[in-house]
Scaffold this motif. Structure first.
Motif, PDB file in Angstrom:
ATOM      1  N   LEU A 132      51.924  -3.287 -62.472  1.00  0.00           N
ATOM      2  CA  LEU A 132      51.827  -1.835 -62.621  1.00  0.00           C
ATOM      3  C   LEU A 132      50.979  -1.252 -61.498  1.00  0.00           C
ATOM      4  O   LEU A 132      51.349  -0.244 -60.884  1.00  0.00           O
ATOM      5  CB  LEU A 132      51.223  -1.478 -63.978  1.00  0.00           C
ATOM      6  N   GLY A 133      49.858  -1.888 -61.209  1.00  0.00           N
ATOM      7  CA  GLY A 133      48.994  -1.425 -60.127  1.00  0.00           C
ATOM      8  C   GLY A 133      49.695  -1.487 -58.784  1.00  0.00           C
ATOM      9  O   GLY A 133      49.620  -0.542 -57.982  1.00  0.00           O
ATOM     10  N   ARG A 134      50.386  -2.569 -58.518  1.00  0.00           N
ATOM     11  CA  ARG A 134      51.099  -2.722 -57.246  1.00  0.00           C
ATOM     12  C   ARG A 134      52.159  -1.634 -57.094  1.00  0.00           C
ATOM     13  O   ARG A 134      52.260  -0.984 -56.049  1.00  0.00           O
ATOM     14  CB  ARG A 134      51.740  -4.112 -57.160  1.00  0.00           C
ATOM     15  N   LEU A 135      52.928  -1.410 -58.134  1.00  0.00           N
ATOM     16  CA  LEU A 135      53.985  -0.397 -58.084  1.00  0.00           C
ATOM     17  C   LEU A 135      53.404   1.016 -57.976  1.00  0.00           C
ATOM     18  O   LEU A 135      53.927   1.843 -57.221  1.00  0.00           O
ATOM     19  CB  LEU A 135      54.886  -0.507 -59.314  1.00  0.00           C
ATOM     20  N   SER A 136      52.346   1.281 -58.699  1.00  0.00           N
ATOM     21  CA  SER A 136      51.717   2.604 -58.631  1.00  0.00           C
ATOM     22  C   SER A 136      51.210   2.898 -57.226  1.00  0.00           C
ATOM     23  O   SER A 136      51.398   3.995 -56.698  1.00  0.00           O
ATOM     24  CB  SER A 136      50.562   2.692 -59.632  1.00  0.00           C
ATOM     25  N   HIS A 137      50.567   1.913 -56.610  1.00  0.00           N
ATOM     26  CA  HIS A 137      50.069   2.100 -55.239  1.00  0.00           C
ATOM     27  C   HIS A 137      51.223   2.274 -54.253  1.00  0.00           C
ATOM     28  O   HIS A 137      51.120   3.070 -53.316  1.00  0.00           O
ATOM     29  CB  HIS A 137      49.170   0.937 -54.821  1.00  0.00           C
ATOM     30  N   LYS A 138      52.305   1.569 -54.484  1.00  0.00           N
ATOM     31  CA  LYS A 138      53.474   1.705 -53.609  1.00  0.00           C
ATOM     32  C   LYS A 138      54.049   3.123 -53.691  1.00  0.00           C
ATOM     33  O   LYS A 138      54.350   3.746 -52.665  1.00  0.00           O
ATOM     34  CB  LYS A 138      54.534   0.673 -54.010  1.00  0.00           C
ATOM     35  N   ILE A 139      54.171   3.657 -54.900  1.00  0.00           N
ATOM     36  CA  ILE A 139      54.662   5.028 -55.084  1.00  0.00           C
ATOM     37  C   ILE A 139      53.696   6.019 -54.443  1.00  0.00           C
ATOM     38  O   ILE A 139      54.108   6.939 -53.730  1.00  0.00           O
ATOM     39  CB  ILE A 139      54.857   5.341 -56.583  1.00  0.00           C
ATOM     40  N   PHE A 140      52.403   5.830 -54.679  1.00  0.00           N
ATOM     41  CA  PHE A 140      51.381   6.709 -54.120  1.00  0.00           C
ATOM     42  C   PHE A 140      51.466   6.751 -52.598  1.00  0.00           C
ATOM     43  O   PHE A 140      51.492   7.828 -51.993  1.00  0.00           O
ATOM     44  CB  PHE A 140      49.996   6.235 -54.576  1.00  0.00           C
ATOM     45  N   GLU A 141      51.507   5.600 -51.967  1.00  0.00           N
ATOM     46  CA  GLU A 141      51.564   5.543 -50.502  1.00  0.00           C
ATOM     47  C   GLU A 141      52.844   6.178 -49.970  1.00  0.00           C
ATOM     48  O   GLU A 141      52.823   6.863 -48.952  1.00  0.00           O
ATOM     49  CB  GLU A 141      51.427   4.095 -50.010  1.00  0.00           C
ATOM     50  N   HIS A 142      53.957   5.965 -50.657  1.00  0.00           N
ATOM     51  CA  HIS A 142      55.229   6.579 -50.240  1.00  0.00           C
ATOM     52  C   HIS A 142      55.133   8.099 -50.299  1.00  0.00           C
ATOM     53  O   HIS A 142      55.511   8.789 -49.340  1.00  0.00           O
ATOM     54  CB  HIS A 142      56.362   6.069 -51.134  1.00  0.00           C
ATOM     55  N   LEU A 143      54.632   8.616 -51.416  1.00  0.00           N
ATOM     56  CA  LEU A 143      54.539  10.075 -51.551  1.00  0.00           C
ATOM     57  C   LEU A 143      53.536  10.661 -50.568  1.00  0.00           C
ATOM     58  O   LEU A 143      53.788  11.728 -49.986  1.00  0.00           O
ATOM     59  CB  LEU A 143      54.162  10.453 -52.991  1.00  0.00           C
ATOM     60  N   LYS A 144      52.442   9.990 -50.367  1.00  0.00           N
ATOM     61  CA  LYS A 144      51.442  10.472 -49.421  1.00  0.00           C
ATOM     62  C   LYS A 144      52.021  10.528 -48.013  1.00  0.00           C
ATOM     63  O   LYS A 144      51.793  11.489 -47.270  1.00  0.00           O
ATOM     64  CB  LYS A 144      50.218   9.551 -49.451  1.00  0.00           C
ATOM     65  N   ALA A 145      52.815   9.536 -47.653  1.00  0.00           N
ATOM     66  CA  ALA A 145      53.407   9.482 -46.311  1.00  0.00           C
ATOM     67  C   ALA A 145      54.532  10.497 -46.142  1.00  0.00           C
ATOM     68  O   ALA A 145      54.706  11.043 -45.055  1.00  0.00           O
ATOM     69  CB  ALA A 145      53.944   8.078 -46.033  1.00  0.00           C
ATOM     70  N   THR A 146      55.265  10.772 -47.213  1.00  0.00           N
ATOM     71  CA  THR A 146      56.436  11.647 -47.061  1.00  0.00           C
ATOM     72  C   THR A 146      56.117  13.124 -47.255  1.00  0.00           C
ATOM     73  O   THR A 146      56.817  13.967 -46.728  1.00  0.00           O
ATOM     74  CB  THR A 146      57.566  11.259 -48.052  1.00  0.00           C
ATOM     75  N   ASP A 147      55.084  13.447 -48.038  1.00  0.00           N
ATOM     76  CA  ASP A 147      54.806  14.875 -48.237  1.00  0.00           C
ATOM     77  C   ASP A 147      53.378  15.250 -47.877  1.00  0.00           C
ATOM     78  O   ASP A 147      52.921  16.329 -48.221  1.00  0.00           O
ATOM     79  CB  ASP A 147      55.156  15.315 -49.661  1.00  0.00           C
ATOM     80  N   GLY A 148      52.684  14.383 -47.187  1.00  0.00           N
ATOM     81  CA  GLY A 148      51.352  14.693 -46.735  1.00  0.00           C
ATOM     82  C   GLY A 148      50.330  14.749 -47.854  1.00  0.00           C
ATOM     83  O   GLY A 148      49.244  15.272 -47.691  1.00  0.00           O
TER      84      GLY A 148
END
Length: 150
Positions: A132-148
């Protein structure tokens, strides 16, 4: 979306909503603060000298400045934080966690962590929680990179 993806998404949304409600309920009942207010206190405690510039804090919390100002004013009224002027930038303000704020977090966190344990940890085994932690961080990093991060 496939039916399986839709099912996973609805499960994620429902779980997120219920976890947030449980944490919000605990914090209001036992501490008299909201979850976003707790997050401010938590971030300030983790910061060097328990202080952050308001803009940095807003960016860290993904919170508009006006909403953050309102919450800081409320927390200051409780004696948990204070504002300080930047020594060289007249427009710069710091939010600073007070000693009362540190003591408040120490009092509140055992119950807060218990609510997390009961709401999330008890539902998952250790391997699932790590995933869960790994997936949550992956989603977080993706969103941070794509929408600032906005």
């Amino acid at each position: 979306m496939s039916d399986e993806q839709r099912h996973a998404w609805v499960g994620f949304l429902n779980a997120h909503t219920l976890v947030e409600r449980a944490l919000e309920r605990h914090l209001h009942r036992d501490a008299g603060v909201s979850h976003p207010e707790y997050e401010i206190l938590y971030q300030l405690r983790a910061a060097p000298a328990h202080r952050m510039r308001m803009g940095e804090l807003a960016a860290t919390l993904f919170s508009p400045g006006s909403r953050l100002n309102y919450r800081i004013t409320r927390l200051a009224g409780l004696g948990l934080v204070r504002r300080e002027q930047h020594p060289t930038d007249r427009r710069g303000l710091y939010a600073v966690l007070t000693e009362e704020g540190v003591e408040f977090l120490e009092r509140v966190e055992p119950g807060y962590f218990k609510a997390i344990r009961e709401g999330v940890l008890d539902a998952l085994d250790e391997e699932e929680f790590v995933e869960l932690g790994r997936l949550s961080h992956k989603i977080f990093e993706h969103l941070k990179a794509t929408d600032g991060g906005v």
